[in-house]
Scaffold this motif. Structure first.
Motif, mmCIF file in Angstrom:
data_model
loop_
_atom_site.group_PDB
_atom_site.id
_atom_site.type_symbol
_atom_site.label_atom_id
_atom_site.label_comp_id
_atom_site.label_asym_id
_atom_site.label_seq_id
_atom_site.Cartn_x
_atom_site.Cartn_y
_atom_site.Cartn_z
ATOM 1 N N UNK A 78 63.829 0.884 42.618
ATOM 2 C CA UNK A 78 62.650 1.951 42.474
ATOM 3 C C UNK A 78 61.823 1.293 43.494
ATOM 4 N N UNK A 79 61.550 0.077 43.246
ATOM 5 C CA UNK A 79 60.539 -0.453 44.228
ATOM 6 C C UNK A 79 60.772 -0.511 45.745
ATOM 7 N N UNK A 80 61.920 -0.547 46.047
ATOM 8 C CA UNK A 80 62.527 -0.405 47.278
ATOM 9 C C UNK A 80 62.190 0.975 47.912
ATOM 10 N N UNK A 81 62.597 1.901 47.274
ATOM 11 C CA UNK A 81 62.492 3.264 47.228
ATOM 12 C C UNK A 81 61.143 3.776 47.634
ATOM 13 N N UNK A 82 60.174 3.369 46.712
ATOM 14 C CA UNK A 82 58.844 3.651 46.724
ATOM 15 C C UNK A 82 58.275 2.984 48.115
ATOM 16 N N UNK A 83 58.651 1.813 48.577
ATOM 17 C CA UNK A 83 58.171 1.083 49.860
ATOM 18 C C UNK A 83 58.728 2.267 51.034
ATOM 19 N N UNK A 84 59.993 2.362 50.905
ATOM 20 C CA UNK A 84 60.371 3.189 51.845
ATOM 21 C C UNK A 84 59.524 4.821 52.174
ATOM 22 N N UNK A 85 59.308 5.199 51.017
ATOM 23 C CA UNK A 85 58.679 6.555 51.013
ATOM 24 C C UNK A 85 57.021 6.148 51.678
ATOM 25 N N UNK A 86 56.416 5.238 51.175
ATOM 26 C CA UNK A 86 55.111 4.753 51.917
ATOM 27 C C UNK A 86 55.431 4.720 53.457
ATOM 28 N N UNK A 87 56.378 3.918 53.670
ATOM 29 C CA UNK A 87 56.305 3.178 55.136
ATOM 30 C C UNK A 87 56.467 4.659 55.851
#
Length: 937
Positions: free
Chosen positions: A245-254
């Protein structure tokens, strides 16, 4: 010098020797090289074509479409990417390498078709194909690049990934530079539409690379029905993984930040430049950013990852971007926006993408296979969708460029918050993947105690199969239901069943019928002891009967009978001595004569009888029993001596620690004695006159006697002990102590010294082995059987030293199971070994990290020795280099001096003698081999 066991705040297979090491890694290394080359060339062509296509797209779209359509195009691109990401190319037989080839081929054809169609569309009032061009250029490259990174993540291990991801990304950077340079060169000579045809040609040419290089390298992906079942049933499980989930949020933010900055950049460009300037400007911009990205990829990625760490890169990237956005807000103008957008583009390609892929490497195969498509497709395209909606909202509110930059700054701040602590979670995921708990196969025996299970056991007691009856009896005893065993089994025709029942059935029974059951049971035991055919049944019945209520007349009759079997006589004499119903000295002498000439059954029966009634009266008899090397008898004797106690008894128990058959019961007996045995046992640890076998097993005994006092004593012994084997057993005992009492404090300074000693030992043995191999390469006559044995033993010594180091690390950091890491790394495939090395690299820091990694690396022996030498010097220790030239004999002398009295010294001496004899036979002087010079190693 820094603490050699320094560890980072974030909460491993040793290398094989010589040819085995090379043979074990040659095949995967060759396949990985081909894969890296194929990925490099594929990214080179794909991103080169994308740079051409992107230059043409930006010039055409910003010339013919209004700016307000861009947010809608971002939303449409996000939706299209999700659809394309779910499509699997067909006809590839499940091979992902051919999937990439087919995708590139289809992409080239589609791109050429768009170029043909745009000729007429640009002349009309509604250039619909421009919208398709924008969507296609943003979707296709991301799709193919995502496939390539997924292919790498599935096929290579962590070590190769850290070493090669920067170079693979540099292929994309080089392609982007080449494509941008060609676009810059042609921007003033041809119309932008011609760049689209050139991009299509590059795509189709690139399609041949993975198909040719990876025909037999990449394993097929899971079958479609397996993938569908996994994504259909475990989506909830997948979203329950906090790290994913944390990696997915980072991908969304980037993706959101990149989209907002891209829009702000295009908005500033069309505000300050004319449509005629756009092709040349975009070509120049893409060329500069691609060149900067390439330089960072080649020279910066590996260095930054090594210095900062994989997880912390995701904090530094948004921090630098935030500083750039703040400066843009303060200064304004086209130049500031261009600089921020250029920096974001270069950093995203050089640092963000490779490190983000590295963060996904710790995911297990199953988890990564399910999570990566969602992270790549949903995460990044959802970010575009969020940014598109935000931009549309700003247009509706008539917000200016400054508001959009403030929104980007807010997203960057959120990115930093989410990325904080990612390094620790990265290590946790590595640990969880490498050290997965094994499923337990234990069966709850207690489930048989009640209900249908108990009824089944009672029915089994009436079975005609003796084995089934014995199993039922054993289960009833294990369940605490021995009172359910019927007395009629004492007359069972199977001697094994009768013997089991005699030993299991309780004499004292509570409840109804107890008063009638006990006298009947004693009577039946008397009958068995006197008249049963089988001697082992008679012995068991007599011991059981005498343990509850000894019958003096019956025992006396048995001793007096001339036909009484020796086993029965021995048991009867033991009971009579214990009760004081016979002359003790005479009876003990008679018993000593019996056991001296008797068989194993007699000695074991007498030992078990004494164990039921330990008394100093039997001390002489016990030592007589111990003269025979019977493991079962020795175990019972040691147990009985522990119950008796006394200085003589304790001394014998300490000596028995050196005997494989008696060490376990001797430890238990010493622990039963308690404090009085601790001092005597501790004295044996420091007494160099004691045999090594005794001293090596004293440490474990001290832990079992008194764990609190043993901690201090063993740490002192670890510091002063000279014998390597004894030190190793002390470490094992300390490990057991930590398991028994996890809160026990151990001196970190002593552990640091022990780690340094273990590292020095491994370093020394490796250096000696390298010298031996060098000497044999210079003169093949040195390659004798003794040389081979000496080399093999040095390799074993090195591996033992590495194991000692990992035990010390486990003691130093009790929350980390370094011992299990070592076992997993030693016994796993190349991906597991690489994950273990990555975990070690993230857990340790300073000299401990450098030296430990050098010891467990899979490089050649000479490269590992060079790395250890550099690490030793960096840690402040004096490095040691292998002797050169005619110093082969000096090396053998040094081994003999350092390992005096050991097997290595004996082998080195024998090798020296056989070389001297060989020189004399060939008419050469002995000193030609470097005879006797002593060197300090």
């Amino acid at each position: 010098m820094d603490d050699p066991l320094a560890m980072t705040n974030a909460p491993v297979r040793t290398p094989r020797v010589g040819a085995d090491r090379a043979a074990g890694t040659a095949e995967p290394a060759s396949a990985e090289r081909r894969l890296v080359v194929a990925a490099f060339v594929s990214l080179l062509g794909t991103l080169g074509a994308h740079a051409l296509l992107e230059t043409a797209r930006d010039a055409l779209v910003l010339t013919h479409l209004p700016l307000w359509r861009l947010p809608w195009l971002y939303l449409a691109m996000a939706a299209l990417s999700l659809v394309v990401g779910s499509v699997r190319t067909t006809g590839s037989g499940g091979n992902p390498a051919r999937d990439v080839s087919i995708s590139l081929l289809v992409g080239g054809v589609a791109t050429a078709g768009l170029g043909v169609g745009l000729g007429d569309a640009l002349a009309g009032p509604g250039p619909v194909l421009l919208h398709l061009l924008f969507l296609w250029s943003g979707t296709f490259a991301a799709f193919v690049v995502g496939r390539l990174w997924a292919l790498l993540g599935e096929s290579i291990d962590m070590t190769v990934a850290k070493r090669s991801y920067g170079r693979v990304a540099a292929g994309g950077g080089l392609g982007a530079v080449a494509g941008a340079a060609v676009a810059r060169l042609l921007s003033t000579r041809v119309e932008p539409r011609m760049l689209i045809f050139l991009a299509a040609a590059v795509m189709m040419a690139t399609a041949l690379v993975p198909a040719l290089l990876l025909r037999h390298t990449v394993p097929p992906t899971p079958r479609k029905r397996e993938r569908t079942a996994a994504t259909g049933r475990s989506l909830v499980w997948l979203f329950g993984q906090g790290y994913v989930i944390r990696l997915m949020v980072l991908a969304v933010l980037a993706a959101s930040i990149s989209t907002v900055l891209d829009f702000s950049f295009k908005e500033a460009v069309i505000t300050h430049l004319s449509s005629q300037q756009l092709p040349r400007f975009f070509a120049t911009f893409h060329l500069i950013t691609s060149a900067a990205s390439l330089l960072l990829q080649v020279f910066g990625v590996a260095l930054v990852v090594r210095l900062v760490g994989v997880g912390r890169v995701q904090v530094w990237v948004p921090l630098l971007l935030l500083l750039g956005v703040v400066m843009t807000l303060m200064t304004g103008g086209l130049a500031a926006v261009v600089l921020v957008r250029g920096f974001e583009t270069a950093v995203r390609s050089s640092f963000q993408r490779p490190t983000f892929e590295l963060l996904q490497m710790p995911l297990g195969d199953r988890l990564r296979r399910q999570a990566k498509p969602i992270i790549d497709a949903f995460g990044q395209r959802a970010g575009q969708a969020v940014a598109g909606l935000g931009l549309l909202l700003m247009f509706r509110m008539a917000a200016g460029p400054g508001v959009r930059l403030i929104g980007a700054a807010a997203l960057l701040a959120v990115w930093m918050v989410v990325a904080h602590g990612l390094g620790r979670r990265y290590v946790d995921m590595l640990r969880a993947t490498l050290l997965q708990p094994k499923l337990s196969g234990d069966v709850a025996i207690g489930s048989y105690a009640d209900g249908p299970g108990r009824a089944t056991l009672i029915d089994a007691l009436d079975s005609s199969c003796a084995l089934e009856v014995r199993a039922a009896v054993d289960l009833l005893v294990a369940c605490g239901q021995a009172r359910m065993i019927p007395l009629k089994l004492l007359r069972h025709p199977s001697f094994e069943v009768v013997r089991s029942v005699v030993q299991a059935i309780p004499i004292v029974v509570e409840g109804d019928g107890a008063s009638d059951r006990v006298p009947l049971l004693l009577t039946m035991l008397d009958e068995l002891a006197e008249r049963h055919v089988d001697e082992s049944v008679r012995s068991a019945a007599l011991r059981r009967r005498s343990a509850v209520a000894p019958d003096r007349p019956a025992l006396s009759r048995l001793v007096a009978r001339p036909d009484c079997p020796p086993t029965i006589r021995g048991i009867a004499l033991v009971v009579l001595v214990d009760q004081g119903w016979i002359d003790v000295d005479q009876a003990v002498a008679q018993l000593c004569a019996l056991v001296k000439n008797g068989d194993l059954a007699l000695r074991l029966a007498v030992a078990e009888s004494i164990a039921e009634r330990p008394s100093p009266r039997f001390e002489k008899l016990l030592f007589s029993l111990a003269d025979q090397p019977d493991p079962e008898v020795l175990s019972r004797v040691a147990e009985t001596l522990g119950a008796i106690g006394g200085p003589t008894t304790m001394g014998a128990l300490v000596r028995w620690l050196g005997n494989r058959e008696t060490r376990v019961p001797a430890r238990a007996a010493l622990a039963r004695i308690g404090a009085a045995a601790f001092e005597l046992t501790l004295a044996a640890l420091t007494d160099v006159k004691q045999p090594v076998a005794v001293r090596a097993n004293v440490a474990r005994a001290l832990v079992e006697i008194d764990p609190d006092r043993a901690a201090v004593a063993l740490m002192d012994g670890l510091l002063i002990e000279q014998d390597g084997f004894v030190r190793f057993r002390i470490l094992r005992a300390l490990s057991r102590l930590r398991r028994v009492q996890p809160r026990t404090e151990l001196d970190p300074d002593i552990l640091a010294r022990a780690a340094a000693a273990a590292t020095d030992s491994a370093y020394r043995y490796l250096g000696w082995r390298v010298c031996l191999e060098d000497g044999a390469s210079r003169d093949s006559r040195r390659r004798t059987p003794t040389w081979a044995l000496l080399r093999e033993l040095l390799g074993e010594k090195e591996q033992n030293a590495i194991e000692r180091l990992f035990r010390v690390l486990t003691l130093r950091y009790p929350r980390e199971d370094f011992g299990r890491m070592l076992r997993a790394v030693r016994g796993g495939g190349h991906r597991t070994r690489a994950a273990g090395r990555e975990l070690i690299e993230n857990l340790l820091t300073g000299p401990a990290q450098v030296l430990t990694l050098a010891l467990i690396d899979e490089m050649g022996d000479r490269q590992r020795f060079a790395a250890l030498t550099a690490g030793q010097r960096a840690a402040g220790a004096r490095g040691w280099g292998p002797p050169r030239g005619p110093a082969y004999g000096a090396l053998l002398t040094a081994i003999g001096l350092a390992e005096e009295g050991g097997t290595l010294a004996a082998l080195a001496t024998h090798h020296t003698q056989e070389l001297s004899a060989l020189s004399l036979r060939r008419g050469r002087r002995p000193h030609d081999h470097g005879a006797v010079a002593a060197t300090h190693v």
